[in-house]
Design an enzyme around this catalytic site. Structure first.
Site, short mmCIF file in Angstrom:
data_model
loop_
_atom_site.label_atom_id
_atom_site.label_comp_id
_atom_site.label_asym_id
_atom_site.label_seq_id
_atom_site.Cartn_x
_atom_site.Cartn_y
_atom_site.Cartn_z
N CYS A 1 0.84 -1.21 0.00
CA CYS A 1 0.00 0.00 0.00
C CYS A 1 0.87 1.26 0.00
CB CYS A 1 -0.90 -0.05 1.23
SG CYS A 1 -1.73 1.49 1.65
N CYS B 1 0.11 3.76 2.77
CA CYS B 1 0.58 3.20 4.04
C CYS B 1 2.07 3.49 4.23
CB CYS B 1 0.35 1.69 4.09
SG CYS B 1 -1.37 1.16 4.00
#
Length: 122
Positions: free
Chosen positions: A30, A33
């Site tokens: 991600c 993230c």
């Protein structure tokens, strides 16, 4: 303080304990993230009186499902065992600092009374 890796084995013990616990639900693939990780780590160093945990949603699918995590990163904050915040999205450093400040200022007796009142209405 370094972040604590949370798993199904230690999650309840850590999150339901006293004080403020921030939980970052994330995955290695991600992009947002990975962008949020240094902001989160810096906050953990600035607030050593709080617990900062991470849940790798790929490795801990049960936890991600239990909390209905459908978008990552998702940040959850618990204080004295009560979840007071849970939202998806990577927060910029000033927004995370503001959130931490607001959580510290909460009157937990008032929060518990509000939760109890909502449960009685159901």
């Amino acid at each position: 303080m370094a972040t604590v890796e949370l798993t199904t084995e230690n999650f309840n013990e850590v999150v339901n304990g006293p004080g403020v616990v921030l939980v970052d639900f994330w995955a290695s693939w991600c992009g947002p993230c990975r962008m949020f990780a240094p902001v989160y780590e810096k906050a953990s160093e600035q607030h050593q009186d709080m617990t900062f945990g991470t849940v790798d949603t790929e490795a801990q699918t049960e936890l991600a499902q239990a909390f209905g995590i459908s978008s990552i990163p998702t940040l959850m904050v618990a204080r004295d065992g009560v979840v007071v915040y849970a939202q998806p999205g990577a927060l910029p450093e000033p927004a995370l600092a503001d959130l931490i400040s607001k959580v510290q200022q909460l009157d937990m007796d008032e929060v518990r009374a509000s939760i109890a009142a909502q449960q009685q209405q159901q």
